[in-house]
Write an enzyme that holds these catalytic residues in place. Structure first.
Site, mmCIF file in Angstrom:
data_model
loop_
_atom_site.group_PDB
_atom_site.id
_atom_site.type_symbol
_atom_site.label_atom_id
_atom_site.label_comp_id
_atom_site.label_asym_id
_atom_site.label_seq_id
_atom_site.Cartn_x
_atom_site.Cartn_y
_atom_site.Cartn_z
ATOM 1 N N HIS A 173 27.255 -10.159 -42.586
ATOM 2 C CA HIS A 173 26.632 -10.820 -41.560
ATOM 3 C C HIS A 173 25.644 -9.406 -41.526
ATOM 4 C CE1 HIS A 173 24.473 -12.052 -37.785
ATOM 5 N NE2 HIS A 173 25.576 -12.914 -37.958
ATOM 6 N N SER A 185 19.577 -19.550 -35.232
ATOM 7 C CA SER A 185 19.223 -20.340 -33.978
ATOM 8 C C SER A 185 19.428 -21.194 -33.940
ATOM 9 C CB SER A 185 17.419 -19.769 -34.501
ATOM 10 O OG SER A 185 17.096 -18.093 -33.934
ATOM 11 N N GLY A 245 24.550 -18.139 -33.284
ATOM 12 C CA GLY A 245 25.391 -17.054 -32.214
ATOM 13 C C GLY A 245 25.206 -17.658 -30.689
ATOM 14 N N GLY A 246 23.594 -16.862 -30.568
ATOM 15 C CA GLY A 246 23.366 -17.264 -29.248
ATOM 16 C C GLY A 246 23.901 -18.984 -28.368
ATOM 17 N N GLU A 252 23.408 -8.354 -39.906
ATOM 18 C CA GLU A 252 23.515 -7.352 -38.748
ATOM 19 C C GLU A 252 24.356 -6.200 -38.977
ATOM 20 O OE1 GLU A 252 24.743 -9.799 -35.307
ATOM 21 O OE2 GLU A 252 22.492 -10.358 -35.037
ATOM 22 N N GLU A 279 21.767 -17.301 -43.452
ATOM 23 C CA GLU A 279 21.146 -17.096 -42.444
ATOM 24 C C GLU A 279 20.179 -16.191 -42.721
ATOM 25 O OE1 GLU A 279 24.632 -16.793 -38.745
ATOM 26 O OE2 GLU A 279 24.622 -15.236 -39.852
ATOM 27 N N ASN A 335 29.938 -17.155 -33.272
ATOM 28 C CA ASN A 335 29.826 -16.039 -33.674
ATOM 29 C C ASN A 335 29.257 -15.421 -32.013
ATOM 30 O OD1 ASN A 335 29.139 -13.177 -34.187
ATOM 31 N ND2 ASN A 335 27.767 -13.364 -35.747
ATOM 32 N N TRP A 336 29.489 -15.016 -31.728
ATOM 33 C CA TRP A 336 29.637 -14.133 -30.546
ATOM 34 C C TRP A 336 29.339 -12.828 -30.639
ATOM 35 C CZ3 TRP A 336 33.666 -15.382 -26.387
ATOM 36 C CH2 TRP A 336 33.209 -17.100 -25.498
ATOM 37 N N LYS A 337 29.366 -12.526 -31.449
ATOM 38 C CA LYS A 337 28.840 -11.065 -31.539
ATOM 39 C C LYS A 337 28.965 -9.832 -30.603
ATOM 40 C CE LYS A 337 24.579 -13.086 -33.582
ATOM 41 N NZ LYS A 337 23.383 -13.300 -34.262
ATOM 42 N N GLY A 396 18.917 -15.145 -33.811
ATOM 43 C CA GLY A 396 18.048 -14.935 -32.674
ATOM 44 C C GLY A 396 17.180 -15.185 -31.826
HETATM 45 P P1 PGA Z 1 22.117 -17.445 -33.882
HETATM 46 O O1 PGA Z 1 22.796 -15.954 -34.604
HETATM 47 O O2 PGA Z 1 22.322 -18.095 -33.979
HETATM 48 O O3 PGA Z 1 21.909 -16.399 -31.884
HETATM 49 O O4 PGA Z 1 20.426 -16.620 -34.243
HETATM 50 C C1 PGA Z 1 23.311 -16.683 -35.781
HETATM 51 C C2 PGA Z 1 24.137 -15.323 -36.471
HETATM 52 O O5 PGA Z 1 23.786 -14.365 -36.555
HETATM 53 O O6 PGA Z 1 25.578 -15.676 -36.889
#
Ligand code: PGA
Length: 255
Positions: A99, A214, A235-236, A101, A169, A13-15, A175
């Site tokens: 998600h 993470s 994500g990251g 967010e 999640e 997930n590149w956000k 993050g």
């Molecule tokens: P993260 O994000 O790996 O940066 O913690 C995961 C996500 O929100 O899908």
């Protein structure tokens, strides 16, 4: 892992990250995948602005592509939104829905998430339905209650076992560098599998359940080894081809 028939999925997930030159990363992931056994799916969900380019960069490889959100309607007066049909039209196969967010920043409720998942089905996409508790909810001992109710409310009426993916999640692990312990992950994933079994008798083992929060090359093997963890939503660490491929490699090694 070890949840039977599910083909594992490592999803990035590149956000809100990535410009045109990020397609170099896609090319590296796409070519890197060819060096591993084809026993798990691999997916990148870039921002919508890049999806078309990413589909092109991934073509001819095993890398799958998807979007990070869609609107529940197929078209209309919804400035700034993207329909599931538009994602399918440019070659996307998946869409992340609900998600945390988006639940937090855009007030998305589970009811809205279910409507978006229906839209994904209508367009022939596979929705990745995200659920997870906040730190406050965990500390109040409400994790299972919150996750169960989000799951029940977010899966649409026309779903069946294979038609969607669930991503657990924990919001406090996204993050932040804080990872849920394997015990915490196992407890929630077992519960999700149980709920799926009640709702889809005989099909519970067909739905991939991903862990997200993470996940990194250094902790992926341990997390992916947990029973009922069928992959990760990353994500990251999905922004760097090397890290993302290392997580994919950890998944392949478990098979
Ligand atoms: P993260 O994000 O790996 O940066 O913690 C995961 C996500 O929100 O899908």
């Amino acid at each position: 892992m070890e949840s039977g028939m599910v083909r594992p999925l490592i999803a990035g997930n590149w956000k809100m990250n990535g410009l045109s030159q990020s397609c170099d990363t896609i090319a590296s992931i796409a070519s890197g995948l060819a060096t591993y056994d084809d026993v798990a799916d691999c997916l990148i969900c870039p921002p919508a602005t890049l999806l078309s380019k990413v589909v092109e960069a991934a073509s001819g490889s095993r890398l799958k592509t998807g979007a990070q959100d869609c609107h529940a309607s197929s078209s209309g007066a919804h400035t700034g939104d993207i329909a599931a049909e538009m994602i399918a039209d440019i070659g996307g196969e998946y869409v992340i829905i609900g998600h945390s967010e988006r639940r937090a920043d855009h007030g998305e409720t589970s009811e809205m998430v279910a409507a978006k998942a229906e839209a994904a089905f209508r367009a022939g996409l596979t929705p990745i339905i995200c659920i997870g508790e906040t730190l406050e909810e965990r500390e109040a001992g409400r994790t299972i209650e919150v996750v169960s109710s989000q799951l029940a409310g977010s899966i649409p009426a026309s779903a069946f076992g294979k038609s969607f993916v669930v991503a657990y999640e924990p919001v406090w692990a996204i993050g932040t560098g804080k990872v849920a312990s394997t015990g915490q992950v196992e407890e929630v994933h077992d519960k999700i599998r149980e709920i799926l079994g009640e709702r889809f008798p005989g099909q519970a083992d067909e739905t991939p359940i991903l862990y997200g929060g993470s996940m990194k090359p250094g902790n992926a093997a341990e997390l992916l080894a947990v029973e009922n963890v069928d992959g990760g939503l990353i994500g990251g660490a999905s922004l760097k081809a090397e890290d993302f491929l290392a997580i994919y490699a950890a998944c392949v090694t478990q098979k």
